[in-house]
Motif scaffolding. Sequence first.
Motif, short mmCIF file in Angstrom:
data_model
loop_
_atom_site.label_atom_id
_atom_site.label_comp_id
_atom_site.label_asym_id
_atom_site.label_seq_id
_atom_site.Cartn_x
_atom_site.Cartn_y
_atom_site.Cartn_z
N GLY A 165 0.80 -1.22 0.00
CA GLY A 165 0.00 0.00 0.00
C GLY A 165 0.83 1.27 0.00
O GLY A 165 1.40 1.64 1.03
N GLY A 166 0.94 1.92 -1.16
CA GLY A 166 1.59 3.21 -1.26
C GLY A 166 3.10 3.18 -1.16
O GLY A 166 3.73 4.22 -0.98
N VAL A 167 3.70 2.01 -1.30
CA VAL A 167 5.16 1.91 -1.22
C VAL A 167 5.75 2.43 -2.54
O VAL A 167 5.47 1.90 -3.60
CB VAL A 167 5.62 0.46 -0.97
CG1 VAL A 167 7.14 0.39 -0.91
CG2 VAL A 167 5.01 -0.06 0.33
N ASP A 168 6.58 3.48 -2.44
CA ASP A 168 7.21 4.06 -3.62
C ASP A 168 8.58 4.60 -3.23
O ASP A 168 9.06 4.35 -2.12
CB ASP A 168 6.33 5.15 -4.24
CG ASP A 168 5.93 6.23 -3.22
OD1 ASP A 168 6.60 6.35 -2.17
OD2 ASP A 168 4.95 6.95 -3.47
N LEU A 169 9.22 5.35 -4.11
CA LEU A 169 10.55 5.88 -3.82
C LEU A 169 10.56 6.77 -2.58
O LEU A 169 11.52 6.77 -1.82
CB LEU A 169 11.07 6.66 -5.03
CG LEU A 169 11.63 5.83 -6.19
CD1 LEU A 169 11.98 6.73 -7.37
CD2 LEU A 169 12.84 5.04 -5.75
N GLU A 170 9.48 7.51 -2.40
CA GLU A 170 9.40 8.42 -1.24
C GLU A 170 9.45 7.65 0.08
O GLU A 170 10.01 8.13 1.07
CB GLU A 170 8.09 9.22 -1.32
CG GLU A 170 7.90 10.19 -0.15
CD GLU A 170 6.57 10.91 -0.21
OE1 GLU A 170 6.22 11.59 0.77
OE2 GLU A 170 5.87 10.79 -1.24
N HIS A 171 8.88 6.44 0.10
CA HIS A 171 8.80 5.67 1.34
C HIS A 171 9.79 4.51 1.39
O HIS A 171 9.82 3.77 2.37
CB HIS A 171 7.38 5.11 1.50
CG HIS A 171 6.32 6.16 1.55
ND1 HIS A 171 5.35 6.28 0.58
CD2 HIS A 171 6.08 7.15 2.45
CE1 HIS A 171 4.56 7.29 0.87
NE2 HIS A 171 4.97 7.83 1.99
N ALA A 172 10.59 4.34 0.35
CA ALA A 172 11.47 3.19 0.26
C ALA A 172 12.43 3.09 1.44
O ALA A 172 12.67 2.00 1.98
CB ALA A 172 12.25 3.21 -1.05
N SER A 173 12.99 4.22 1.87
CA SER A 173 13.97 4.19 2.97
C SER A 173 13.33 3.73 4.27
O SER A 173 13.97 3.04 5.08
CB SER A 173 14.62 5.57 3.15
OG SER A 173 13.64 6.53 3.49
N GLN A 174 12.07 4.08 4.48
CA GLN A 174 11.37 3.62 5.69
C GLN A 174 11.19 2.10 5.67
O GLN A 174 11.40 1.44 6.69
CB GLN A 174 10.01 4.31 5.81
CG GLN A 174 10.07 5.77 6.20
CD GLN A 174 8.67 6.38 6.24
OE1 GLN A 174 8.11 6.72 5.20
NE2 GLN A 174 8.11 6.49 7.42
N ILE A 175 10.79 1.58 4.53
CA ILE A 175 10.61 0.13 4.41
C ILE A 175 11.93 -0.59 4.62
O ILE A 175 12.01 -1.61 5.31
CB ILE A 175 10.01 -0.23 3.04
CG1 ILE A 175 8.67 0.49 2.83
CG2 ILE A 175 9.84 -1.73 2.90
CD1 ILE A 175 7.64 0.22 3.89
N GLN A 176 12.99 -0.04 4.04
CA GLN A 176 14.31 -0.65 4.20
C GLN A 176 14.77 -0.61 5.66
O GLN A 176 15.40 -1.55 6.14
CB GLN A 176 15.31 0.06 3.29
CG GLN A 176 15.07 -0.24 1.80
CD GLN A 176 15.68 0.80 0.88
OE1 GLN A 176 16.35 1.73 1.32
NE2 GLN A 176 15.42 0.64 -0.42
N SER A 177 14.44 0.47 6.37
CA SER A 177 14.84 0.58 7.78
C SER A 177 14.13 -0.45 8.64
O SER A 177 14.64 -0.85 9.69
CB SER A 177 14.56 1.99 8.31
OG SER A 177 13.15 2.21 8.45
N ALA A 178 12.95 -0.90 8.21
CA ALA A 178 12.20 -1.92 8.94
C ALA A 178 12.71 -3.32 8.64
O ALA A 178 12.25 -4.29 9.25
CB ALA A 178 10.71 -1.82 8.61
#
Length: 207
Positions: A165-178
Motif C-alpha cells: 500500500g503506497g510503497v514508492d521511492l518516497e517511502h522506500a527508505s522507511q521500508i528498508q529501515s524496517a
Amino acid sequence: MRGLYPIIDLDSLTALKLDPLEFAHAVLTARPELVQLRAKHASPRETLTLLRALRPACTRAGSLLFANDRPDLALLADCDGVHVGQDDLSVTEVRRIGPRLRIGVSTHNPVELEQALQAKPSYVAFGPVFATRSKGNPDPVVGFEALLDAAQRARAAGCALVAIGGVDLEHASQIQSAEIAGAVIGGLLPPDGDIEKVATLAQSLQS
C-alpha cells in the motif's frame, strides 16, 4: 525477505498501454526475490498464458514467481507460489490443492495479521501502510508505526512480512529501515508511460 517485491498489475499496465511482458523484463533487471502477477479482470486463459511466459524470465533472474488468487493456475504454470487475500481460499485450502506452493496472505489489521501468522504462510503482507491508488476501495491506512509492530510480531512467529500500500521511492527508505520487503505496484509505473524508466525505478526501490 527484504527489498523490492514487484507486483505486475495487468489493469494498471493496460491503462498505461504498457506491454506486461516488456514491463516484467524491465522489472526483473533488479533481480527481486519475488514477483507477482495480479490479473484481477483477465480471463483464466489469459492469466495462465502470462504466467507461463513469465516463468522462464523469472527463473533466469533468480526470482520466485507468484500468481494472485489462483492456486490452480499457479500449479499449471509451474509457479513457486500463490498470494491470497481475505476473501480468497484459506492457507489450509491452498495447501490441500497445491502442497508444494509457497503462500502469501494479505492482511489489513492486527486481528487479520494474527490469524494469518497462526497459519504459518511463507509471508504475510500488511497494509495499506501509506495511501494507495492501486485499489479501487482500499482498506484504512495503518501507518508506519503499525507496520513496525507487525514486523516485530511476524519475526516472533518466524514469518516474513511484506509492506503493502503506497510503497514508492518516497517511502522506500522507511521500508528498508524496517528490514522487510515492500510490495510495489504504482511506484514502478512511469508517469509518462516510458518503459525505459521502469528498470531505473526497480533498481532504486531494490537498493
